[in-house]
Design a protein around this motif. Structure first.
Motif, PDB file in Angstrom:
ATOM      1  N   ARG A   1       0.835  -1.193   0.000  1.00  0.00           N
ATOM      2  CA  ARG A   1       0.000   0.000   0.000  1.00  0.00           C
ATOM      3  C   ARG A   1       0.876   1.251   0.000  1.00  0.00           C
ATOM      4  NH1 ARG A   1      -2.889  -3.126  -1.563  1.00  0.00           N
ATOM      5  NH2 ARG A   1      -4.878  -3.886  -0.749  1.00  0.00           N
ATOM      6  N   LEU A   2       0.449   2.222  -0.795  1.00  0.00           N
ATOM      7  CA  LEU A   2       1.150   3.497  -0.855  1.00  0.00           C
ATOM      8  C   LEU A   2       0.242   4.597  -0.330  1.00  0.00           C
ATOM      9  CD1 LEU A   2       2.867   3.300  -4.365  1.00  0.00           C
ATOM     10  CD2 LEU A   2       4.005   3.347  -2.140  1.00  0.00           C
ATOM     11  N   ALA A   3       0.799   5.444   0.498  1.00  0.00           N
ATOM     12  CA  ALA A   3       0.047   6.579   1.029  1.00  0.00           C
ATOM     13  C   ALA A   3       0.590   7.868   0.429  1.00  0.00           C
ATOM     14  CB  ALA A   3       0.158   6.616   2.555  1.00  0.00           C
ATOM     15  N   ASP A   4      -0.268   8.860   0.350  1.00  0.00           N
ATOM     16  CA  ASP A   4       0.152  10.165  -0.155  1.00  0.00           C
ATOM     17  C   ASP A   4       1.312  10.684   0.691  1.00  0.00           C
ATOM     18  OD1 ASP A   4      -0.511  12.373  -2.050  1.00  0.00           O
ATOM     19  OD2 ASP A   4      -0.736  13.495  -0.182  1.00  0.00           O
ATOM     20  N   GLY A   5       2.398  11.059   0.028  1.00  0.00           N
ATOM     21  CA  GLY A   5       3.561  11.570   0.745  1.00  0.00           C
ATOM     22  C   GLY A   5       4.645  10.543   0.999  1.00  0.00           C
ATOM     23  N   ASP A   6       4.355   9.252   0.757  1.00  0.00           N
ATOM     24  CA  ASP A   6       5.391   8.225   0.914  1.00  0.00           C
ATOM     25  C   ASP A   6       6.547   8.500  -0.040  1.00  0.00           C
ATOM     26  OD1 ASP A   6       4.178   6.797   2.903  1.00  0.00           O
ATOM     27  OD2 ASP A   6       3.390   5.218   1.601  1.00  0.00           O
TER      28      ASP A   6
ATOM     29  N   GLY B   1      15.145  13.198 -19.980  1.00  0.00           N
ATOM     30  CA  GLY B   1      16.577  13.112 -19.733  1.00  0.00           C
ATOM     31  C   GLY B   1      16.954  12.925 -18.279  1.00  0.00           C
ATOM     32  N   ASN B   2      16.014  13.138 -17.363  1.00  0.00           N
ATOM     33  CA  ASN B   2      16.310  12.970 -15.942  1.00  0.00           C
ATOM     34  C   ASN B   2      16.500  11.499 -15.589  1.00  0.00           C
ATOM     35  OD1 ASN B   2      16.347  15.623 -15.247  1.00  0.00           O
ATOM     36  ND2 ASN B   2      14.340  15.662 -14.257  1.00  0.00           N
ATOM     37  N   VAL B   3      17.418  11.253 -14.680  1.00  0.00           N
ATOM     38  CA  VAL B   3      17.661   9.912 -14.162  1.00  0.00           C
ATOM     39  C   VAL B   3      17.346   9.946 -12.670  1.00  0.00           C
ATOM     40  CG1 VAL B   3      19.355   8.082 -13.804  1.00  0.00           C
ATOM     41  CG2 VAL B   3      19.444   9.467 -15.885  1.00  0.00           C
ATOM     42  N   LEU B   4      16.325   9.191 -12.275  1.00  0.00           N
ATOM     43  CA  LEU B   4      15.843   9.253 -10.895  1.00  0.00           C
ATOM     44  C   LEU B   4      15.745   7.861 -10.291  1.00  0.00           C
ATOM     45  CD1 LEU B   4      12.929  11.787 -11.488  1.00  0.00           C
ATOM     46  CD2 LEU B   4      15.177  12.301 -10.526  1.00  0.00           C
ATOM     47  N   GLN B   5      15.909   7.817  -8.980  1.00  0.00           N
ATOM     48  CA  GLN B   5      15.781   6.552  -8.256  1.00  0.00           C
ATOM     49  C   GLN B   5      14.777   6.654  -7.112  1.00  0.00           C
ATOM     50  OE1 GLN B   5      19.535   4.951  -6.985  1.00  0.00           O
ATOM     51  NE2 GLN B   5      18.692   2.944  -6.487  1.00  0.00           N
ATOM     52  N   GLU B   6      14.576   7.856  -6.590  1.00  0.00           N
ATOM     53  CA  GLU B   6      13.624   8.050  -5.507  1.00  0.00           C
ATOM     54  C   GLU B   6      12.526   9.022  -5.932  1.00  0.00           C
ATOM     55  OE1 GLU B   6      15.240   9.002  -1.723  1.00  0.00           O
ATOM     56  OE2 GLU B   6      16.632   7.301  -1.695  1.00  0.00           O
ATOM     57  N   PHE B   7      11.321   8.782  -5.386  1.00  0.00           N
ATOM     58  CA  PHE B   7      10.160   9.592  -5.750  1.00  0.00           C
ATOM     59  C   PHE B   7       9.278   9.809  -4.526  1.00  0.00           C
ATOM     60  CE2 PHE B   7      11.469   6.922  -9.238  1.00  0.00           C
ATOM     61  CZ  PHE B   7      11.521   7.773 -10.327  1.00  0.00           C
ATOM     62  N   ILE B   8       8.523  10.903  -4.558  1.00  0.00           N
ATOM     63  CA  ILE B   8       7.501  11.166  -3.554  1.00  0.00           C
ATOM     64  C   ILE B   8       6.148  10.817  -4.168  1.00  0.00           C
ATOM     65  CG2 ILE B   8       6.412  12.883  -2.065  1.00  0.00           C
ATOM     66  CD1 ILE B   8       9.298  12.281  -1.337  1.00  0.00           C
ATOM     67  N   ILE B   9       5.337  10.064  -3.444  1.00  0.00           N
ATOM     68  CA  ILE B   9       4.031   9.647  -3.939  1.00  0.00           C
ATOM     69  C   ILE B   9       3.014  10.777  -3.773  1.00  0.00           C
ATOM     70  CG2 ILE B   9       2.107   8.049  -3.606  1.00  0.00           C
ATOM     71  CD1 ILE B   9       4.565   6.773  -4.856  1.00  0.00           C
ATOM     72  N   ALA B  10       2.301  11.074  -4.865  1.00  0.00           N
ATOM     73  CA  ALA B  10       1.194  12.036  -4.821  1.00  0.00           C
ATOM     74  C   ALA B  10      -0.039  11.317  -5.348  1.00  0.00           C
ATOM     75  CB  ALA B  10       1.514  13.259  -5.671  1.00  0.00           C
ATOM     76  N   LYS B  11      -1.026  11.116  -4.498  1.00  0.00           N
ATOM     77  CA  LYS B  11      -2.230  10.383  -4.894  1.00  0.00           C
ATOM     78  C   LYS B  11      -3.332  11.354  -5.296  1.00  0.00           C
ATOM     79  CE  LYS B  11      -2.925   6.343  -3.302  1.00  0.00           C
ATOM     80  NZ  LYS B  11      -3.339   5.157  -2.504  1.00  0.00           N
ATOM     81  N   ARG B  12      -3.928  11.075  -6.453  1.00  0.00           N
ATOM     82  CA  ARG B  12      -5.046  11.859  -6.970  1.00  0.00           C
ATOM     83  C   ARG B  12      -6.193  10.895  -7.235  1.00  0.00           C
ATOM     84  NH1 ARG B  12      -1.814  14.726  -5.288  1.00  0.00           N
ATOM     85  NH2 ARG B  12      -0.783  16.542  -6.232  1.00  0.00           N
ATOM     86  N   GLY B  13      -6.963  10.594  -6.194  1.00  0.00           N
ATOM     87  CA  GLY B  13      -7.978   9.558  -6.310  1.00  0.00           C
ATOM     88  C   GLY B  13      -7.291   8.213  -6.464  1.00  0.00           C
ATOM     89  N   ARG B  14      -7.586   7.510  -7.555  1.00  0.00           N
ATOM     90  CA  ARG B  14      -6.936   6.226  -7.812  1.00  0.00           C
ATOM     91  C   ARG B  14      -5.611   6.385  -8.536  1.00  0.00           C
ATOM     92  NH1 ARG B  14     -11.643   1.935  -9.713  1.00  0.00           N
ATOM     93  NH2 ARG B  14     -12.883   2.004  -7.787  1.00  0.00           N
ATOM     94  N   ARG B  15      -5.366   7.563  -9.051  1.00  0.00           N
ATOM     95  CA  ARG B  15      -4.126   7.804  -9.783  1.00  0.00           C
ATOM     96  C   ARG B  15      -2.962   7.997  -8.819  1.00  0.00           C
ATOM     97  NH1 ARG B  15      -4.406  12.695 -13.523  1.00  0.00           N
ATOM     98  NH2 ARG B  15      -2.328  11.904 -14.058  1.00  0.00           N
ATOM     99  N   VAL B  16      -1.816   7.478  -9.221  1.00  0.00           N
ATOM    100  CA  VAL B  16      -0.596   7.658  -8.441  1.00  0.00           C
ATOM    101  C   VAL B  16       0.408   8.411  -9.304  1.00  0.00           C
ATOM    102  CG1 VAL B  16       1.348   6.523  -7.314  1.00  0.00           C
ATOM    103  CG2 VAL B  16      -0.957   5.582  -7.070  1.00  0.00           C
TER     104      VAL B  16
ATOM    105  N   LEU C   1       3.547   0.065 -11.861  1.00  0.00           N
ATOM    106  CA  LEU C   1       4.347   0.385 -10.677  1.00  0.00           C
ATOM    107  C   LEU C   1       4.226  -0.681  -9.597  1.00  0.00           C
ATOM    108  CD1 LEU C   1       6.123   2.392  -9.087  1.00  0.00           C
ATOM    109  CD2 LEU C   1       4.003   3.481  -8.293  1.00  0.00           C
ATOM    110  N   MET C   2       2.997  -1.178  -9.358  1.00  0.00           N
ATOM    111  CA  MET C   2       2.800  -2.128  -8.269  1.00  0.00           C
ATOM    112  C   MET C   2       3.391  -3.501  -8.571  1.00  0.00           C
ATOM    113  SD  MET C   2       1.546  -0.112  -6.163  1.00  0.00           S
ATOM    114  CE  MET C   2       1.275  -1.269  -4.822  1.00  0.00           C
TER     115      MET C   2
END
Length: 203
Positions: free
Chosen positions: A135-140, A153-168, A184-185
């Motif tokens: 389970r992912l919570a908003d802000g994880d 072009g960005n290379v990323l490994q970490e992200f902040i979760i922003a939930k918009r209803g069912r959308r992540v 993602l899951m």
């Protein structure tokens, strides 16, 4: 076994791929010695008419024995121009199928086995179920095993979760830019622990 395709008229009156395959893998045959052997589908699933999973029990003289998994790749196209609307390719779990979306309700019915490929397949299915149960919570904050390069072009490994209803939506922790990662899951990732500072009230 290779692929087998057929028109609706060859489906024996069955309206769906699941119904046809349930019937196909449930049968009993008389042996020369007077005994009977066969198999029986106890439970099955065919989500999206793409892959069929079944818990199938070996039957001997009407008595149930080993329960193993059957997996079928499915092609279902009711609008096929040549009329061959349904095709399937069947295999047993001991063949080590690549498809690993078998429901827990089917896995739970299978009897123990010592077949290496079957054990590996069951383990991969269970791992998939565990990943999808996360389970992912908003802000994880999540971290991928390896950095991922995006179209900007960005290379990323970490992200902040922003939930918009069912959308992540995934936000870049540094710039706030928005990103999306398909399935993602189903992917491996971990939640990065965060330290919460608690306010202390002094009387």
């Amino acid at each position: 076994m290779g692929w087998l395709f057929m028109p609706r008229g060859s489906m024996g009156g069955h309206a769906t791929a699941k119904a046809y395959l349930d019937n196909q893998f449930t049968y009993e045959r008389a042996e020369d010695d007077g005994s009977s052997r066969g198999v029986k589908v106890l439970a099955s699933s065919c989500p999206g008419n793409r892959v069929y999973y079944a818990a199938t029990q070996v039957m001997t003289n009407g008595q149930g024995g080993e329960i193993f998994a059957i997996v079928c790749l499915v092609r279902w196209n009711p609008r096929a121009k040549d009329g061959y609307i349904f095709g399937y390719k069947d295999m047993e779990e001991s063949m080590g199928p690549c498809e690993t979306d078998c429901p827990a309700s089917i896995l739970d019915l299978l009897t123990p086995t010592d077949k290496e490929y079957a054990l590996d397949w069951r383990a991969r299915c269970r791992a998939n179920l565990e990943r999808r149960a996360r389970r992912l919570a908003d802000g994880d904050r999540i971290r991928l095993p390896e950095p991922m390069k995006f179209s900007d072009g960005n290379v990323l490994q970490e992200f902040i979760i922003a939930k918009r209803g069912r959308r992540v939506i995934l936000r870049d922790p540094q710039t706030g830019g928005h990103y999306r990662i398909s399935r993602l899951m189903d992917r491996p990732w971990t939640i990065v622990p965060t330290t919460k500072v608690l306010k202390t009230l002094f009387g």
